[in-house]
Design an enzyme around this catalytic site. Structure first.
Site, mmCIF file in Angstrom:
data_model
loop_
_atom_site.group_PDB
_atom_site.id
_atom_site.type_symbol
_atom_site.label_atom_id
_atom_site.label_comp_id
_atom_site.label_asym_id
_atom_site.label_seq_id
_atom_site.Cartn_x
_atom_site.Cartn_y
_atom_site.Cartn_z
ATOM 1 N N LYS A 4 35.595 130.323 40.192
ATOM 2 C CA LYS A 4 35.611 131.612 40.912
ATOM 3 C C LYS A 4 37.005 132.225 40.812
ATOM 4 O O LYS A 4 37.154 133.412 40.505
ATOM 5 C CB LYS A 4 35.256 131.378 42.372
ATOM 6 C CG LYS A 4 35.591 132.536 43.306
ATOM 7 C CD LYS A 4 35.191 132.280 44.745
ATOM 8 C CE LYS A 4 36.266 131.624 45.543
ATOM 9 N NZ LYS A 4 37.360 132.479 45.989
ATOM 10 N N ASN A 5 38.038 131.437 41.014
ATOM 11 C CA ASN A 5 39.403 131.983 41.105
ATOM 12 C C ASN A 5 40.063 132.257 39.765
ATOM 13 O O ASN A 5 41.137 132.841 39.725
ATOM 14 C CB ASN A 5 40.282 131.086 41.986
ATOM 15 C CG ASN A 5 39.862 131.172 43.445
ATOM 16 O OD1 ASN A 5 39.031 132.025 43.811
ATOM 17 N ND2 ASN A 5 40.393 130.303 44.263
ATOM 18 N N CYS B 87 41.788 137.869 57.128
ATOM 19 C CA CYS B 87 40.514 137.122 57.157
ATOM 20 C C CYS B 87 40.728 135.922 58.070
ATOM 21 O O CYS B 87 41.781 135.760 58.673
ATOM 22 C CB CYS B 87 40.126 136.681 55.751
ATOM 23 S SG CYS B 87 41.223 135.415 55.133
ATOM 24 N N ARG C 98 46.874 137.719 55.121
ATOM 25 C CA ARG C 98 46.696 138.051 53.680
ATOM 26 C C ARG C 98 47.424 139.350 53.298
ATOM 27 O O ARG C 98 46.827 140.302 52.796
ATOM 28 C CB ARG C 98 45.216 138.143 53.310
ATOM 29 C CG ARG C 98 44.331 137.003 53.771
ATOM 30 C CD ARG C 98 44.674 135.638 53.222
ATOM 31 N NE ARG C 98 44.431 135.462 51.807
ATOM 32 C CZ ARG C 98 43.265 135.095 51.287
ATOM 33 N NH1 ARG C 98 42.238 134.908 52.075
ATOM 34 N NH2 ARG C 98 43.138 134.917 49.988
ATOM 35 N N ASP D 139 43.016 124.821 49.098
ATOM 36 C CA ASP D 139 41.563 125.033 49.073
ATOM 37 C C ASP D 139 40.779 123.728 49.181
ATOM 38 O O ASP D 139 39.551 123.767 49.248
ATOM 39 C CB ASP D 139 41.151 125.781 47.797
ATOM 40 C CG ASP D 139 41.679 127.199 47.805
ATOM 41 O OD1 ASP D 139 41.649 127.857 46.748
ATOM 42 O OD2 ASP D 139 42.157 127.646 48.852
ATOM 43 N N ARG E 290 29.785 132.226 48.890
ATOM 44 C CA ARG E 290 30.844 133.037 48.246
ATOM 45 C C ARG E 290 31.470 132.277 47.088
ATOM 46 O O ARG E 290 31.962 132.870 46.145
ATOM 47 C CB ARG E 290 31.949 133.364 49.264
ATOM 48 C CG ARG E 290 31.550 134.355 50.308
ATOM 49 C CD ARG E 290 32.745 134.770 51.114
ATOM 50 N NE ARG E 290 33.850 135.140 50.240
ATOM 51 C CZ ARG E 290 35.060 135.453 50.692
ATOM 52 N NH1 ARG E 290 35.308 135.414 51.978
ATOM 53 N NH2 ARG E 290 36.028 135.780 49.867
HETATM 54 C C1 EPZ Z 1 44.616 132.686 45.988
HETATM 55 O O1 EPZ Z 1 44.717 133.553 47.105
HETATM 56 C C2 EPZ Z 1 43.212 132.105 46.036
HETATM 57 N N1 EPZ Z 1 42.234 133.176 45.907
HETATM 58 C C3 EPZ Z 1 43.003 131.362 47.361
HETATM 59 O O2 EPZ Z 1 41.705 130.768 47.327
HETATM 60 C C4 EPZ Z 1 44.034 130.239 47.428
HETATM 61 O O3 EPZ Z 1 43.901 129.570 48.671
HETATM 62 C C5 EPZ Z 1 45.446 130.850 47.322
HETATM 63 O O4 EPZ Z 1 45.559 131.604 46.094
HETATM 64 C C6 EPZ Z 1 46.528 129.780 47.307
HETATM 65 O O5 EPZ Z 1 46.326 128.906 46.254
HETATM 66 C C7 EPZ Z 1 41.944 133.627 44.657
HETATM 67 O O6 EPZ Z 1 42.495 133.171 43.673
HETATM 68 C C8 EPZ Z 1 40.919 134.711 44.577
HETATM 69 P P1 EPZ Z 1 48.671 133.736 47.590
HETATM 70 P P2 EPZ Z 1 45.973 134.578 47.218
HETATM 71 O O7 EPZ Z 1 49.033 135.146 47.270
HETATM 72 O O8 EPZ Z 1 46.351 135.079 45.883
HETATM 73 C C9 EPZ Z 1 51.315 134.929 51.333
HETATM 74 C C10 EPZ Z 1 39.539 130.340 48.107
HETATM 75 O O9 EPZ Z 1 39.149 129.637 49.052
HETATM 76 N N2 EPZ Z 1 51.486 136.237 50.680
HETATM 77 O O10 EPZ Z 1 49.143 132.640 46.684
HETATM 78 O O11 EPZ Z 1 45.658 135.575 48.280
HETATM 79 C C11 EPZ Z 1 49.879 134.675 51.777
HETATM 80 O O12 EPZ Z 1 49.630 135.261 53.039
HETATM 81 C C12 EPZ Z 1 40.731 131.250 48.285
HETATM 82 O O13 EPZ Z 1 39.033 130.325 46.948
HETATM 83 C C13 EPZ Z 1 52.374 137.159 51.233
HETATM 84 O O14 EPZ Z 1 53.006 136.894 52.252
HETATM 85 O O15 EPZ Z 1 47.104 133.579 47.750
HETATM 86 C C14 EPZ Z 1 49.815 133.164 51.813
HETATM 87 O O16 EPZ Z 1 50.366 132.709 53.043
HETATM 88 C C15 EPZ Z 1 41.251 131.241 49.709
HETATM 89 N N3 EPZ Z 1 52.516 138.381 50.647
HETATM 90 C C16 EPZ Z 1 50.748 132.741 50.680
HETATM 91 O O17 EPZ Z 1 51.570 133.880 50.390
HETATM 92 C C17 EPZ Z 1 51.831 138.721 49.501
HETATM 93 O O18 EPZ Z 1 52.025 139.857 48.992
HETATM 94 C C18 EPZ Z 1 50.007 132.378 49.392
HETATM 95 O O19 EPZ Z 1 49.144 133.441 49.099
HETATM 96 C C19 EPZ Z 1 50.924 137.777 48.955
HETATM 97 C C20 EPZ Z 1 50.777 136.539 49.553
#
Ligand code: EPZ
Length: 417
Positions: free
Chosen positions: A22-23, A116, A121, A305, A397
């Site tokens: 998915k990711n 969420c 996020r 995850d 999902r």
């Molecule tokens: C991706 O989310 C994945 N989703 C998530 O999987 C996964 O948990 C996450 O990466 C971490 O590995 C997809 O790939 C579609 P991040 P993403 O940006 O990109 C903060 C699942 O269950 N952050 O690496 O949203 C954020 O809040 C999902 O399949 C900022 O502060 O994760 C988090 O605390 C859930 N500002 C941390 O960084 C930003 O602009 C990591 O988020 C972006 C992120």
């Protein structure tokens, strides 16, 4: 609303085919917007988030046809630049269309993803980095209005924090930018490598300069291609944990064991016998489960995850374990439900103390987010009696045919409308 009924406890035995990731599929679907050609994608998992993303690119003008996990896309008149709230709100990865639309049209209006169950996020890192490529943006009524009338221009960017989504959005934007972009402090999840493989196969010029530094030389357009998406390493990890939890014996197929080494090493420490060859992993769960302290971290660390899933396994350990969730600020939504099943887990901020020797009790349960809901299924597999899990749209999902796959492994599980 559909529910899942599970009669535990029983051992899982047999072979399970792991679906496409998915990711990896989500950023690659966003990447197809860079194209003005035809694209064929294979091994896409038939899960709700993928259907939502396909709907999103369709509203943006892509002509699509999705069957048997294969998607044919024709973008020769993809001209729209507006991604609406009703699609982005249910699937945060919708924000990944921002980079490609901006790169292709010099303008994009995309809904802010919103928070969420697992956290706020934010997308501040995405937006700050896009401005470094020459874009300007305003947030109006919950939408990002991003503009780059002279087109995007390559630049040096260092991410203030490792972010999977921000790394992906910037790779997409820089692919069509004028000149060279260097991205530093990038996330290095395998799904990002899959996105780079897809883009390079389509004629982009993307390479790694060091462990977390990517160089992107902008191109004019991307070519017509066929591409098959990598396997879902989180689904694979979930089934491995299910086998360890139920003293089961399963083979997971269509995987690359090199990519899930952290998960394999962790499960061996906790007490499973694991062997692997080029595209499959065999696991035998043991009676004795040892405790282990775990901290989630960006790849190649232990994946956030899989945190809810490994927590269920550690409830069965001989002694207590401590789990630290270092990626998201609120990813213990599964704890309350697991405690209702007899677990003794205490959380304090981003730390959870997981007591061992749990005898899971069957119960009626409520799913909250994708990975929390699968942890309830795992606990139910291990609880004597009938458990019911409500709101399983969260499960659908990200897990393709989970009830059918578990049934094939011997679980007494059925979906009820
Ligand atoms: C991706 O989310 C994945 N989703 C998530 O999987 C996964 O948990 C996450 O990466 C971490 O590995 C997809 O790939 C579609 P991040 P993403 O940006 O990109 C903060 C699942 O269950 N952050 O690496 O949203 C954020 O809040 C999902 O399949 C900022 O502060 O994760 C988090 O605390 C859930 N500002 C941390 O960084 C930003 O602009 C990591 O988020 C972006 C992120």
């Amino acid at each position: 609303m559909q529910k899942i009924e599970v009669f535990g406890a029983n051992k899982l035995k047999g072979t399970v085919k792991i679906s496409g990731s998915k990711n990896a599929s989500l950023p690659i679907l966003a990447a197809t917007l860079l194209s003005r050609n035809k694209i064929k994608l294979k091994n896409l998992p038939k899960v709700r988030d993928i259907e939502t993303m396909i709907k999103l690119i369709q509203t943006l003008g892509s002509k699509v046809n999705f069957k048997n996990n294969q998607l044919n896309i024709n973008n020769n008149n993809q001209t729209k630049k507006f991604a609406s709230y009703n699609l982005v709100k249910t699937m945060r990865a919708g924000i990944l269309v921002l980079g490609p639309l901006l790169a292709k049209f010099g303008f994009a209006k995309v809904s802010l993803p919103g928070g969420c169950a697992i956290g706020t996020r934010p997308i501040d890192i995405h937006l700050k980095a896009l401005s470094k490529l020459g874009a300007s943006y305003k947030i109006i009524d919950g939408y990002v209005h991003a503009m780059a009338p002279q087109g995007l221009k390559g630049n040096q960017i260092r991410f203030s924090k490792i972010s999977v989504g921000a790394t992906e959005n910037l790779i997409l934007a820089a692919s069509l930018a004028k000149g060279i972009t260097i991205l530093k402090n990038c996330a290095i999840e395998p799904e990002i490598q899959d996105l780079i493989n897809f883009l390079n196969k389509a004629g982009c010029k993307i390479s790694w300069l060091s462990k977390r530094t990517i160089k992107i030389t902008g191109v004019k357009q991307i070519n017509e291609i066929n591409y098959s998406v990598m396997f879902d390493r989180i689904e694979a990890g979930t089934y491995l944990i299910a086998a360890a939890l139920t003293e089961g014996k399963i083979k997971i197929k269509d995987v690359d064991p090199k990519i899930i080494q952290t998960e394999i090493k962790t499960l061996k420490k906790i007490g499973a016998k694991i062997t692997s060859n080029n595209n499959e992993v065999n696991i035998i769960g043991k009676k004795k489960i040892k405790n282990l302290n775990i901290k989630t971290a960006p790849y190649p660390g232990f994946p956030t995850d899989l945190q809810a899933q490994i927590m269920v396994l550690l409830c069965k350990a001989d002694k207590k374990s401590v789990i630290k969730e270092d990626i998201f600020e609120n990813r213990f939504m599964h704890v309350a439900e697991l405690n209702r099943m007899g677990a003794r887990i205490y959380t304090q901020g981003n730390k959870a103390v997981v007591n061992g020797e749990t005898k899971f009790l069957a119960a009626e349960l409520m799913a909250t987010d994708l990975r929390a809901s699968v942890s309830l299924v795992l606990a139910a597999l291990n609880a004597k009696g009938k458990s019911i899990i409500n709101r399983i749209y969260h499960l659908d999902r990200g897990y393709e045919n989970i009830d059918k796959k578990l049934k094939k492994l011997g679980a007494k599980i059925k979906r009820i409308n």
